[in-house]
Motif scaffolding. Structure first.
Motif, PDB file in Angstrom:
ATOM      1  N   PRO A 146      37.477  41.909  53.645  1.00 53.14           N
ATOM      2  CA  PRO A 146      39.025  41.552  53.718  1.00 53.14           C
ATOM      3  C   PRO A 146      39.092  40.884  55.191  1.00 53.14           C
ATOM      4  O   PRO A 146      40.138  40.001  55.169  1.00 53.14           O
ATOM      5  CB  PRO A 146      39.796  42.952  53.763  1.00 53.14           C
ATOM      6  N   ASP A 147      38.500  41.156  56.110  1.00 53.15           N
ATOM      7  CA  ASP A 147      38.525  40.555  57.493  1.00 53.15           C
ATOM      8  C   ASP A 147      37.394  39.418  57.681  1.00 53.15           C
ATOM      9  O   ASP A 147      36.838  39.290  58.758  1.00 53.15           O
ATOM     10  CB  ASP A 147      38.476  41.415  58.634  1.00 53.15           C
ATOM     11  N   LEU A 148      37.319  38.624  56.635  1.00 50.61           N
ATOM     12  CA  LEU A 148      36.120  37.544  56.723  1.00 50.61           C
ATOM     13  C   LEU A 148      36.528  36.666  57.673  1.00 50.61           C
ATOM     14  O   LEU A 148      35.399  36.419  58.369  1.00 50.61           O
ATOM     15  CB  LEU A 148      36.011  36.801  55.498  1.00 50.61           C
ATOM     16  N   VAL A 149      37.638  36.262  58.065  1.00 53.24           N
ATOM     17  CA  VAL A 149      37.845  35.055  59.100  1.00 53.24           C
ATOM     18  C   VAL A 149      37.247  35.743  60.311  1.00 53.24           C
ATOM     19  O   VAL A 149      36.367  34.969  61.167  1.00 53.24           O
ATOM     20  CB  VAL A 149      39.160  34.785  59.059  1.00 53.24           C
ATOM     21  N   LEU A 180      28.394  40.980  57.408  1.00 51.87           N
ATOM     22  CA  LEU A 180      29.025  41.053  56.401  1.00 51.87           C
ATOM     23  C   LEU A 180      28.840  42.288  55.411  1.00 51.87           C
ATOM     24  O   LEU A 180      27.576  42.619  55.270  1.00 51.87           O
ATOM     25  CB  LEU A 180      29.241  40.026  55.438  1.00 51.87           C
ATOM     26  N   ASN A 181      29.912  43.106  54.963  1.00 51.26           N
ATOM     27  CA  ASN A 181      29.691  44.083  53.889  1.00 51.26           C
ATOM     28  C   ASN A 181      28.974  43.412  52.734  1.00 51.26           C
ATOM     29  O   ASN A 181      29.477  42.202  52.219  1.00 51.26           O
ATOM     30  CB  ASN A 181      30.838  44.652  53.569  1.00 51.26           C
ATOM     31  N   GLU A 182      28.131  44.107  51.833  1.00 50.40           N
ATOM     32  CA  GLU A 182      27.646  43.887  50.663  1.00 50.40           C
ATOM     33  C   GLU A 182      28.600  44.016  49.810  1.00 50.40           C
ATOM     34  O   GLU A 182      29.637  45.033  49.696  1.00 50.40           O
ATOM     35  CB  GLU A 182      26.356  44.671  50.518  1.00 50.40           C
ATOM     36  N   VAL A 183      28.800  43.168  48.540  1.00 50.49           N
ATOM     37  CA  VAL A 183      29.522  43.386  47.602  1.00 50.49           C
ATOM     38  C   VAL A 183      29.083  44.655  46.493  1.00 50.49           C
ATOM     39  O   VAL A 183      27.743  44.470  46.282  1.00 50.49           O
ATOM     40  CB  VAL A 183      29.509  41.981  46.646  1.00 50.49           C
ATOM     41  N   ASP A 184      29.953  45.503  45.959  1.00 53.09           N
ATOM     42  CA  ASP A 184      29.454  46.437  45.029  1.00 53.09           C
ATOM     43  C   ASP A 184      29.775  45.844  43.577  1.00 53.09           C
ATOM     44  O   ASP A 184      30.830  45.666  43.077  1.00 53.09           O
ATOM     45  CB  ASP A 184      30.587  47.777  45.230  1.00 53.09           C
ATOM     46  N   ARG A 185      28.770  45.309  43.118  1.00 53.76           N
ATOM     47  CA  ARG A 185      28.817  44.406  41.906  1.00 53.76           C
ATOM     48  C   ARG A 185      29.265  45.309  40.673  1.00 53.76           C
ATOM     49  O   ARG A 185      29.839  44.870  39.932  1.00 53.76           O
ATOM     50  CB  ARG A 185      27.690  44.050  41.520  1.00 53.76           C
ATOM     51  N   ASP A 186      29.279  46.639  40.913  1.00 54.70           N
ATOM     52  CA  ASP A 186      29.695  47.565  39.718  1.00 54.70           C
ATOM     53  C   ASP A 186      31.078  47.508  39.641  1.00 54.70           C
ATOM     54  O   ASP A 186      31.756  48.071  38.385  1.00 54.70           O
ATOM     55  CB  ASP A 186      29.181  49.066  39.841  1.00 54.70           C
ATOM     56  N   ALA A 200      41.448  51.382  42.812  1.00 50.51           N
ATOM     57  CA  ALA A 200      41.128  50.924  44.113  1.00 50.51           C
ATOM     58  C   ALA A 200      39.680  50.742  44.540  1.00 50.51           C
ATOM     59  O   ALA A 200      39.275  49.956  45.684  1.00 50.51           O
ATOM     60  CB  ALA A 200      41.657  52.152  44.975  1.00 50.51           C
ATOM     61  N   LYS A 201      38.801  51.526  44.012  1.00 49.75           N
ATOM     62  CA  LYS A 201      37.178  51.457  44.470  1.00 49.75           C
ATOM     63  C   LYS A 201      36.694  50.039  44.350  1.00 49.75           C
ATOM     64  O   LYS A 201      36.866  49.247  43.200  1.00 49.75           O
ATOM     65  CB  LYS A 201      36.342  52.576  43.759  1.00 49.75           C
ATOM     66  N   GLY A 202      36.176  49.439  45.374  1.00 48.13           N
ATOM     67  CA  GLY A 202      35.772  48.176  45.306  1.00 48.13           C
ATOM     68  C   GLY A 202      36.843  47.218  45.415  1.00 48.13           C
ATOM     69  O   GLY A 202      36.506  46.016  45.049  1.00 48.13           O
ATOM     70  N   TYR A 203      38.049  47.352  45.601  1.00 50.33           N
ATOM     71  CA  TYR A 203      39.136  46.710  45.613  1.00 50.33           C
ATOM     72  C   TYR A 203      39.817  46.440  46.864  1.00 50.33           C
ATOM     73  O   TYR A 203      40.137  45.500  47.365  1.00 50.33           O
ATOM     74  CB  TYR A 203      39.908  46.832  44.468  1.00 50.33           C
ATOM     75  N   VAL A 204      40.250  47.591  47.371  1.00 55.85           N
ATOM     76  CA  VAL A 204      41.206  47.739  48.507  1.00 55.85           C
ATOM     77  C   VAL A 204      40.350  48.844  49.553  1.00 55.85           C
ATOM     78  O   VAL A 204      41.334  49.254  50.434  1.00 55.85           O
ATOM     79  CB  VAL A 204      42.577  48.130  48.467  1.00 55.85           C
ATOM     80  N   ASP A 205      39.142  49.134  49.397  1.00 58.20           N
ATOM     81  CA  ASP A 205      38.630  50.120  50.187  1.00 58.20           C
ATOM     82  C   ASP A 205      37.392  49.411  51.072  1.00 58.20           C
ATOM     83  O   ASP A 205      36.721  50.418  51.540  1.00 58.20           O
ATOM     84  CB  ASP A 205      38.271  51.533  49.222  1.00 58.20           C
ATOM     85  N   TYR A 206      37.051  48.287  51.018  1.00 57.33           N
ATOM     86  CA  TYR A 206      36.202  47.798  52.069  1.00 57.33           C
ATOM     87  C   TYR A 206      36.815  48.008  53.318  1.00 57.33           C
ATOM     88  O   TYR A 206      37.516  47.515  53.808  1.00 57.33           O
ATOM     89  CB  TYR A 206      35.661  46.441  51.687  1.00 57.33           C
ATOM     90  N   PRO A 207      35.450  48.399  54.166  1.00 56.66           N
ATOM     91  CA  PRO A 207      35.980  48.583  55.706  1.00 56.66           C
ATOM     92  C   PRO A 207      35.964  47.077  56.425  1.00 56.66           C
ATOM     93  O   PRO A 207      35.306  46.347  56.085  1.00 56.66           O
ATOM     94  CB  PRO A 207      34.832  49.356  56.251  1.00 56.66           C
ATOM     95  N   THR A 208      36.760  47.254  57.372  1.00 57.34           N
ATOM     96  CA  THR A 208      37.001  46.035  58.472  1.00 57.34           C
ATOM     97  C   THR A 208      36.360  46.556  59.668  1.00 57.34           C
ATOM     98  O   THR A 208      36.041  47.506  59.831  1.00 57.34           O
ATOM     99  CB  THR A 208      38.569  45.667  58.573  1.00 57.34           C
TER     100      THR A 208
END
Length: 366
Positions: free
Chosen positions: A327-330, A339-345, A352-360
């Motif tokens: 979410p803080d890519l910039v 960068l965090n890895e994407v959870d493809r599942d 919420a999981k894999g949507y709004v819970d990735y750490p900054t």
């Protein structure tokens, strides 16, 4: 590049907006809309967390029920959908961000289970898309489409116009017309999916007619300064192809130059895949035909993006999947942080999981 060359992190004037940087969040389908295809209550948090991007482009959102091709994608054609999106735009604007909505009609890339009264999906021509869609929590072959009657086309153009008006009601800063990736507009453009013999088929001018009618209807409704467009000249996404894409898209961009759009957003190469699928195609030929803001996409990392902006090959760079897990890519790009890895599942559907819970980075420092 010289010391005076622009950087990915410099501000950029886009229409009436002053973007804080040139990093754009690309449209990303997440299949999390609720009943009535209203954006999920979590969507406001999801987009709000990413508001530091220079510009956010929402997930593709259908302009009508007929325009839907995948399970649980949001629309922008009912009052409830407008109200749902208003929560999103309020959240982004509260953080000083800028956001446009991508307007979508999938055409033949659909399934009868999603269509009004279980009818066939519509397309320029009755040619099945060589691809799959996501329905009933799984992937399925697309349904046999039917060719649009000439009399139906003005109604679809009107649907785009109403959707654009709804977008402004919902508080968006503008819209991006989805003219890419093998969906309805792209199906009209390319001769592999358009075999019509009326004024919407045959010549390049005829095949571009539907796109330009949509552009003209939307710009008449909300203004060219709030209207962007996405194109994918050589992407084989969803089974489209063209026998002479250079001539086709040179013509398209020349026509768009006359219309003074907010920006053109170009997918370089195969959508989400190799950049070099058409080595003879010149994106530079397109770029020099358009004097407005030019946005590029597909496979960009920090170095490639900085070079594109610094060398004047692009004004803005759109990043897709990296924005899902960062979410803080910039800020990560600015610092050169991992960068965090994407959870493809968790890409499609769910909560919420894999949507709004990735750490900054801030979370890690806390």
């Amino acid at each position: 590049m010289s010391e005076t060359s622009p950087s990915l992190f410099d501000p950029f004037r886009l229409g009436a907006m002053t973007l804080p940087n040139r990093v754009v969040m690309a449209p990303l389908t997440r299949n999390r809309a609720g009943e009535g295809f209203v954006p999920s209550p979590l969507a406001a948090k999801y987009y709000g967390l990413r508001a530091e991007a220079g510009l956010l482009i929402t997930e593709a959102s259908q302009i009508s029920q007929q325009g839907q091709g995948y399970q649980d994608t949001p629309g922008i054609y009912t009052d409830a959908q407008v109200e749902g999106w208003k929560k999103v735009t309020d959240a982004v604007h509260a953080k000083g961000g800028h956001i446009v909505i991508q307007l979508w009609h999938v055409g033949r890339v659909s399934h009868v289970s999603l269509q009004p009264n279980g009818g066939a999906p519509v397309a320029p021509s009755a040619i099945v898309a060589n691809t799959k869609t996501y329905v009933n929590n799984g992937f399925a072959e697309t349904s046999q489409p039917r060719a649009l009657e000439l009399s139906e086309i003005p109604g679809i153009v009107a649907d785009y116009r109403r959707a654009a008006a709804n977008a402004i009601k919902a508080g968006f800063d503008g819209v991006e017309i989805h003219g890419a990736n093998g969906y309805l507009i792209d199906q009209f453009l390319k001769d592999g999916s358009n075999t019509r013999t009326d004024q919407y088929g045959g010549s390049i001018e005829n095949r571009a007619r539907f796109l330009l009618e949509v552009v003209d209807a939307i710009t008449a409704e909300i203004g060219a300064g709030r209207t962007g467009l996405r194109l994918s000249p050589v992407s084989p996404a969803n089974g489209v192809s063209d026998s002479n894409p250079q001539a086709l898209f040179n013509h398209v961009v020349e026509e768009l130059e006359k219309r003074h759009l907010l920006y053109i957003h170009v997918v370089e190469g195969a959508t989400g895949g190799p950049r070099d699928v058409a080595p003879d195609f010149s994106f530079e030929e397109l770029r020099k035909r358009f004097s407005g803001p030019w946005m590029v996409n597909n496979g960009y990392d920090l170095d490639l993006a900085q070079r594109a902006v610094g060398e004047g090959k692009a004004d803005l760079v759109a990043f897709g999947k990296p924005f899902i897990s960062n979410p803080d890519l910039v800020e990560r790009l600015r610092r050169g942080a991992p960068l965090n890895e994407v959870d493809r599942d968790t890409l499609y559907g769910g909560g919420a999981k894999g949507y709004v819970d990735y750490p900054t980075l801030a979370d890690a420092a806390a």
